[in-house]
Design an enzyme around this catalytic site. Structure first.
Site: not given
Ligand code: ADP
Length: 194
Positions: A14, A87, A126, A132, A144
């Site tokens: 994404k 999400r 990654r 991370r 996750r």
């Molecule tokens: P990825 O899609 O690889 O999991 P992101 O950077 O989008 O990576 O998200 C990393 C973390 O940030 C998630 O595992 C969650 O803990 C938090 N997070 C990101 N966006 C949201 C969201 N919209 N709602 C709740 N938690 C979020």
């Protein structure tokens, strides 16, 4: 002005594709993951509140991310490409409200799909460069993906009903997926200009 959601599991690409599309179509890339990591990095009270949940691979509270997106939408006139939001179904409902409030229309939700083994492989890859902690631990990665299946995947039904959902294959090379995405966005732009 186009407003697009890029949807998909952790590791599907994404962030990469939102960056490419933002550059090509002059959209603002809004990643809730990046916003949360910036809060942690800056040591803000919000960052301190969400750090543990993110390190465990839990979703953070809906109210937190809804607040961040609201603030970001207030600060731009550009069309936006949302990455990692919504999400949960509650976040999707809140986004409808926020778009109305900010005089925006949602054009499309593009779901990028790839098999689970490919997602895990990409997250491992990654981890070598992202630094991370949530990319570096197998239990966290598994959690996750479970969070995604349980809480995030149901959001697709929400958008299927409103006819906004488009699904594309994201299992191959970056440029193949990118071409598929651009085709969708070009179609949206043509439709908007009619
Ligand atoms: P990825 O899609 O690889 O999991 P992101 O950077 O989008 O990576 O998200 C990393 C973390 O940030 C998630 O595992 C969650 O803990 C938090 N997070 C990101 N966006 C949201 C969201 N919209 N709602 C709740 N938690 C979020």
């Amino acid at each position: 002005m186009e407003n697009i959601v890029l949807f998909g599991a952790p590791g599907v690409g994404k962030g990469t594709h939102a960056n490419i599309l933002a550059e090509k179509y002059d959209l603002l890339h809004l990643s809730t993951g990046d916003m949360l990591r910036a809060e942690i990095e800056a040591g803000t009270p919000l960052g301190q509140r969400v750090r543990a949940a993110m390190e465990r691979g839990d979703l953070v509270g809906d109210d937190v991310v809804i607040g961040l997106v609201d603030k970001a939408l207030s600060s731009t006139e550009l069309g936006v490409i949302l990455d990692g939001f919504p999400r949960t179904v509650q976040q999707a409902q809140a986004l409808d409200f926020l778009f109305k409030h900010h005089n925006r229309r949602m054009n499309c939700v593009i779901s990028i799909d790839a098999p689970r083994e490919e997602l895990v492989r990409r997250i491992h890859e990654r981890a070598l460069i992202s630094g991370r902690t949530d990319d570096a631990n197998d239990d966290t990665i598994r959690h996750r993906l479970e969070e995604y299946e349980a809480k995030t995947k149901p959001v697709t039904d929400y958008y299927k009903v409103s006819g906004l959902l488009v699904c594309i294959d994201g299992s191959g090379e970056i440029n193949q997926t990118s071409m598929r995405l651009c085709k969708v966005v070009d179609g949206l732009i043509r439709k908007n200009r009619k």
